[in-house]
Design a protein around this motif. Structure first.
Motif, mmCIF file in Angstrom:
data_model
loop_
_atom_site.group_PDB
_atom_site.id
_atom_site.type_symbol
_atom_site.label_atom_id
_atom_site.label_comp_id
_atom_site.label_asym_id
_atom_site.label_seq_id
_atom_site.Cartn_x
_atom_site.Cartn_y
_atom_site.Cartn_z
ATOM 1 N N VAL A 238 12.105 -22.459 -14.549
ATOM 2 C CA VAL A 238 12.071 -21.002 -13.579
ATOM 3 C C VAL A 238 13.629 -21.555 -12.742
ATOM 4 C CG1 VAL A 238 11.594 -19.866 -11.735
ATOM 5 C CG2 VAL A 238 10.761 -20.113 -13.460
ATOM 6 N N VAL A 239 14.542 -21.684 -12.629
ATOM 7 C CA VAL A 239 15.647 -21.360 -11.756
ATOM 8 C C VAL A 239 16.130 -20.261 -11.341
ATOM 9 C CG1 VAL A 239 18.430 -22.257 -12.444
ATOM 10 C CG2 VAL A 239 16.402 -23.141 -14.268
ATOM 11 N N LEU A 240 16.348 -20.596 -10.055
ATOM 12 C CA LEU A 240 16.411 -19.986 -8.731
ATOM 13 C C LEU A 240 18.094 -19.658 -8.001
ATOM 14 C CD1 LEU A 240 13.432 -19.934 -7.821
ATOM 15 C CD2 LEU A 240 14.442 -18.038 -8.908
ATOM 16 N N ALA A 241 19.515 -18.120 -8.386
ATOM 17 C CA ALA A 241 19.781 -19.159 -7.553
ATOM 18 C C ALA A 241 20.265 -18.308 -6.403
ATOM 19 C CB ALA A 241 21.147 -19.022 -8.889
ATOM 20 N N PRO A 242 20.148 -18.438 -5.020
ATOM 21 C CA PRO A 242 20.191 -18.052 -3.975
ATOM 22 C C PRO A 242 21.747 -17.889 -3.881
ATOM 23 C CG PRO A 242 19.213 -19.987 -3.617
ATOM 24 C CD PRO A 242 19.865 -20.124 -5.118
ATOM 25 N N TYR A 243 21.908 -16.574 -2.989
ATOM 26 C CA TYR A 243 23.199 -16.114 -2.215
ATOM 27 C C TYR A 243 23.896 -16.311 -1.039
ATOM 28 C CZ TYR A 243 23.179 -11.631 -1.253
ATOM 29 O OH TYR A 243 22.082 -10.516 -0.160
ATOM 30 N N SER A 244 22.985 -16.373 -0.010
ATOM 31 C CA SER A 244 22.629 -16.494 1.692
ATOM 32 C C SER A 244 21.941 -17.505 1.832
ATOM 33 C CB SER A 244 22.036 -15.425 1.954
ATOM 34 O OG SER A 244 21.299 -15.090 2.028
ATOM 35 N N ILE A 245 22.051 -17.762 3.267
ATOM 36 C CA ILE A 245 21.233 -19.294 4.150
ATOM 37 C C ILE A 245 19.887 -18.182 3.854
ATOM 38 C CG2 ILE A 245 20.760 -20.501 5.938
ATOM 39 C CD1 ILE A 245 23.542 -21.013 3.717
ATOM 40 N N GLN A 246 19.389 -17.181 4.132
ATOM 41 C CA GLN A 246 17.749 -16.472 4.498
ATOM 42 C C GLN A 246 17.843 -16.622 2.701
ATOM 43 O OE1 GLN A 246 16.905 -15.910 7.549
ATOM 44 N NE2 GLN A 246 14.687 -15.498 6.288
ATOM 45 N N GLU A 247 18.448 -16.066 2.138
ATOM 46 C CA GLU A 247 17.418 -15.558 0.526
ATOM 47 C C GLU A 247 17.441 -17.804 0.499
ATOM 48 O OE1 GLU A 247 18.248 -13.458 -2.758
ATOM 49 O OE2 GLU A 247 19.799 -14.817 -2.998
ATOM 50 N N LEU A 248 17.852 -18.688 0.187
ATOM 51 C CA LEU A 248 17.594 -19.685 0.180
ATOM 52 C C LEU A 248 16.946 -20.298 0.433
ATOM 53 C CD1 LEU A 248 19.063 -22.501 -1.362
ATOM 54 C CD2 LEU A 248 20.310 -22.980 1.129
ATOM 55 N N TYR A 249 16.227 -20.134 2.212
ATOM 56 C CA TYR A 249 15.051 -20.792 2.645
ATOM 57 C C TYR A 249 13.567 -19.821 1.607
ATOM 58 C CZ TYR A 249 11.453 -19.675 5.804
ATOM 59 O OH TYR A 249 10.178 -18.981 6.702
ATOM 60 N N GLU A 250 13.935 -18.794 1.615
ATOM 61 C CA GLU A 250 12.913 -17.575 1.153
ATOM 62 C C GLU A 250 12.455 -18.484 -0.235
ATOM 63 O OE1 GLU A 250 13.684 -13.801 1.881
ATOM 64 O OE2 GLU A 250 13.574 -14.331 3.736
ATOM 65 N N LEU A 251 13.687 -18.335 -1.109
ATOM 66 C CA LEU A 251 13.206 -18.967 -2.441
ATOM 67 C C LEU A 251 12.789 -20.404 -2.452
ATOM 68 C CD1 LEU A 251 16.171 -17.201 -4.155
ATOM 69 C CD2 LEU A 251 14.148 -15.959 -3.880
ATOM 70 N N THR A 252 13.563 -21.439 -1.815
ATOM 71 C CA THR A 252 12.371 -22.531 -1.720
ATOM 72 C C THR A 252 11.246 -22.636 -2.001
ATOM 73 O OG1 THR A 252 15.355 -23.049 -0.978
ATOM 74 C CG2 THR A 252 12.996 -24.777 -0.723
ATOM 75 N N VAL A 253 10.552 -22.360 -0.723
ATOM 76 C CA VAL A 253 8.788 -21.918 -0.373
ATOM 77 C C VAL A 253 8.587 -21.078 -1.411
ATOM 78 C CG1 VAL A 253 7.896 -20.812 0.958
ATOM 79 C CG2 VAL A 253 10.044 -21.769 2.352
ATOM 80 N N ASP A 254 9.219 -20.093 -2.340
ATOM 81 C CA ASP A 254 8.825 -19.756 -2.737
ATOM 82 C C ASP A 254 8.487 -20.645 -4.725
ATOM 83 O OD1 ASP A 254 8.490 -17.149 -3.037
ATOM 84 O OD2 ASP A 254 9.739 -15.696 -3.698
ATOM 85 N N ALA A 255 9.541 -21.186 -4.773
ATOM 86 C CA ALA A 255 9.641 -21.924 -5.650
ATOM 87 C C ALA A 255 8.443 -22.945 -5.419
ATOM 88 C CB ALA A 255 11.461 -22.803 -5.398
ATOM 89 N N PHE A 256 7.870 -23.215 -4.746
ATOM 90 C CA PHE A 256 6.946 -24.731 -4.511
ATOM 91 C C PHE A 256 5.533 -23.407 -5.095
ATOM 92 C CE2 PHE A 256 9.652 -27.258 -1.836
ATOM 93 C CZ PHE A 256 9.361 -28.281 -2.635
ATOM 94 N N ASN A 257 5.606 -22.491 -4.849
ATOM 95 C CA ASN A 257 4.375 -21.270 -5.314
ATOM 96 C C ASN A 257 4.335 -21.220 -6.737
ATOM 97 O OD1 ASN A 257 3.545 -21.149 -2.267
ATOM 98 N ND2 ASN A 257 5.072 -19.365 -2.186
ATOM 99 N N ILE A 258 5.582 -21.143 -7.127
ATOM 100 C CA ILE A 258 5.757 -20.883 -9.028
ATOM 101 C C ILE A 258 5.797 -22.143 -9.478
ATOM 102 C CG2 ILE A 258 7.659 -20.073 -10.204
ATOM 103 C CD1 ILE A 258 9.298 -18.871 -7.950
ATOM 104 N N SER A 259 5.995 -22.660 -9.015
ATOM 105 C CA SER A 259 5.894 -24.478 -9.977
ATOM 106 C C SER A 259 4.560 -24.815 -9.608
ATOM 107 C CB SER A 259 6.409 -25.436 -9.044
ATOM 108 O OG SER A 259 7.376 -25.238 -9.216
#
Lengths: 222, 352
Positions: free
Chosen positions: B137-158
């Motif tokens: 899975v490859v996630l590409a955030p575009y803001s600092i807020q989204e970077l935070y939320e997607l990084t937390v999500d990344a652990f759940n998805i994994s």
């Protein structure tokens, strides 16, 4: 605002040292002082004083950059011109130092010359940065920077902000915290800084000077 | 929502990982992502975690392999050349079906390239930079807020799919600062890991984590299992944002921070009477094919704008499937396109 001809800006990375150094240098130059700014950042190759090359030269501020600044090479280097600048007594010199103790370490190279010439060393604080959001953390970082540079912090700067989300309350809450640091360290707060539109009216709330910042370091979509 | 801080992208990745319960980080410094290691070196000991600067990127990714086998949340980070060095380990982790988060704060290539921002690792990330039929899975955030939320999500998805999730951002995303508002309580999904090598306690058969299957029938079966899992991820984990696409004259496709430049182009084009839409894939794999299908009939043409020589372009073309022309505008070497040059490309399309 300038007490000594050499002004050194230190602090945590991301505290706002670069914008403050640039604005500080521009103000000096516009007030008629012969001014130079040293891009002294050996830590971070992105967002540095050299980015403001044009506005600095338009305002007759002499810029000393490491030769690799803003290229694709990541080699920490200091310019040999720095020595000459310290000796040129007709210049007001503004040092934009890299973040944390890691960045301040580079100052040790010029420790002897700076002690001889005299300097003000500013410590820039944004209490909205997680590594400097409490009194012990701020004092700890002051100690670390003093230890590696062999110089003393002589002035504090309150640059508390959340960029475009900054409110006057944020700045004032930061100010209260920094006041306590100031009391404990016996180091005065020299000024409060921030982008003009977010800190208007602050001069009525604080006893120190206010440095109203123009934004010179920009993102591609700003 | 909780307290607001002013943070750099790299710091936010590190803080988000801690909040997601990541207690193991293995890495090797490289610009422009070193602040991730810097932050975790300071913070990991405070929460009883392990920060380890490995002797190389290869060592770091294999430490991730080991820690993930034991069922803990683990992360490594690097930038382009460093990610290349990790590819063998990535393929092994994918085959062994281990959850891990890998961050690539991309710099321009090829080769040692440079330290300035780029998106030139798109192919490497979404098409399999390592060997074998695997996906991450490859996630590409575009803001600092989204970077935070997607990084937390990344652990759940994994954890959920036993897969690698990569956070991919341009160098500038790691270096820039914005306000981030942290949640008081993170949405950390707890998933049992009965497969983890945590010791049998003399109560169960031993668990084996492996990426070697000697019998071809067994290896084919394992491959089929992986592919079925990837289908499942394609069904559930698409993330995309569209803006202004209804009745658009031109739809621009852009991911990461490039989408922010496009957001400025949209009102500029509007002034000249051109309606520009934006499709921003957030998950680069799985790719939001349906979103492009949905709008394929709308514009005169599509334009993809990237910091590379045209990589996502191929996926956009596959998704649009010949219904409309797909044009491209890209910059390389750490250069970033400005609004005016993108508007010019759009005008070329509307004029033709």
């Amino acid at each position: 605002m300038s007490r000594k001809r050499i002004s050194i800006f230190t602090g945590h990375f991301g505290s706002g040292k670069t914008e403050i150094s640039i604005n500080f240098a521009l103000n000096l130059s516009r007030s008629g002082f012969k001014t130079a700014i040293v891009d002294f950042d050996i830590i971070n190759p992105y967002f540095r004083a050299t980015d403001a090359k044009k506005i600095l030269s338009d305002n007759s501020v002499y810029l000393i950059s490491p030769i690799y600044a803003n290229t694709n090479v990541d080699v920490p280097a200091l310019s040999p011109e720095t020595n000459a600048l310290i000796e040129k007594k007709e210049y007001n010199a503004v040092f934009d130092v890299g973040g944390d103790d890691l960045g301040a370490k580079a100052l040790a190279r010029y420790n002897e010359e700076l002690l001889r010439e005299g300097y003000e060393m500013y410590f820039v604080i944004n209490t909205k940065r997680p590594m400097t959001d409490s009194i012990p953390k701020i004092r700890g970082m002051i100690r670390e920077i003093e230890n590696v540079s062999g110089l003393k912090v002589t002035r504090l700067v309150n640059n508390t902000n959340l960029l475009v989300n900054t409110t006057i309350d944020d700045v004032m809450n930061g100010h209260m915290l920094i006041k306590e640091v100031s009391d404990k360290e016996k180091i005065p707060i020299e000024f409060v800084s921030g982008f003009c539109k977010y800190i208007s009216g602050i001069e009525k709330l604080v006893e120190c000077e206010v440095l109203c910042l123009e934004k010179n370091i920009k993102l591609p979509w700003d | 929502m909780g307290e607001k801080f002013l943070m750099k992208g790299n710091e936010v990745i590190a803080e988000a990982a801690l909040r997601a319960g990541c207690r193991f980080y293995f890495g090797y410094p490289i610009t422009p992502q070193t602040e991730i290691a810097h932050y975790l070196a300071k913070k990991m000991p405070e929460v009883g975690g392990t920060f380890l600067q490995a002797e190389s990127e290869t060592a770091a990714i294999n430490m991730v392999y080991g820690a993930a086998s034991a069922g803990v949340r683990v992360m490594t980070s690097s930038s382009s050349p460093g990610i290349s060095l990790k590819q063998e380990g990535i393929s092994f982790i994918a085959c062994a079906e281990l959850p891990a988060v890998i961050v690539n704060i991309v710099r321009c290539g090829p080769g040692l390239g440079g330290i300035l921002p780029a998106q030139c690792d798109y192919f490497q990330a979404v098409k399999g930079g390592g060997h074998g039929d695997y996906k991450m899975v490859v996630l590409a955030p575009y803001s600092i807020q989204e970077l935070y939320e997607l990084t937390v999500d990344a652990f759940n998805i994994s954890d959920k799919y036993r897969t690698i999730t990569m956070i991919m951002g341009e160098g500038i995303l790691g270096q820039m600062m914005e306000t981030v508002e942290f949640k008081d309580v993170e949405n950390n999904i707890h998933i049992e890991k009965p497969w983890a090598t945590t010791g049998t306690g003399m109560k169960r058969e031993k668990n084996i984590i492996t990426s070697i299957y000697i019998k071809p029938e067994v290896l084919e079966e394992h491959n089929r299992k992986l592919q079925a899992k990837y289908k499942e991820i394609e069904k559930n984990e698409i993330r995309v944002e569209s803006y202004n696409c209804e009745d658009a004259d031109v739809i621009v496709a852009a991911f990461g921070t490039v989408a922010r430049i496009i957001s400025n182009v949209i009102p500029m084009a509007q002034k000249e009477g051109i309606k520009v839409g934006l499709i921003r894939p957030i998950s680069l794999w799985p790719f939001p094919v349906k979103e492009f299908e949905k709008y394929a009939h709308v514009p005169k043409a599509f334009l993809t704008v990237e910091l590379n020589a045209g990589q996502m372009l191929e996926d956009v073309r596959l998704a649009v499937n010949g219904k409309k022309p797909v044009h491209f505008h890209g910059r390389m070497g750490g250069m970033i396109p400005d609004e005016a040059e993108i508007l010019e490309e759009i005008k070329k399309i509307t004029r033709s």
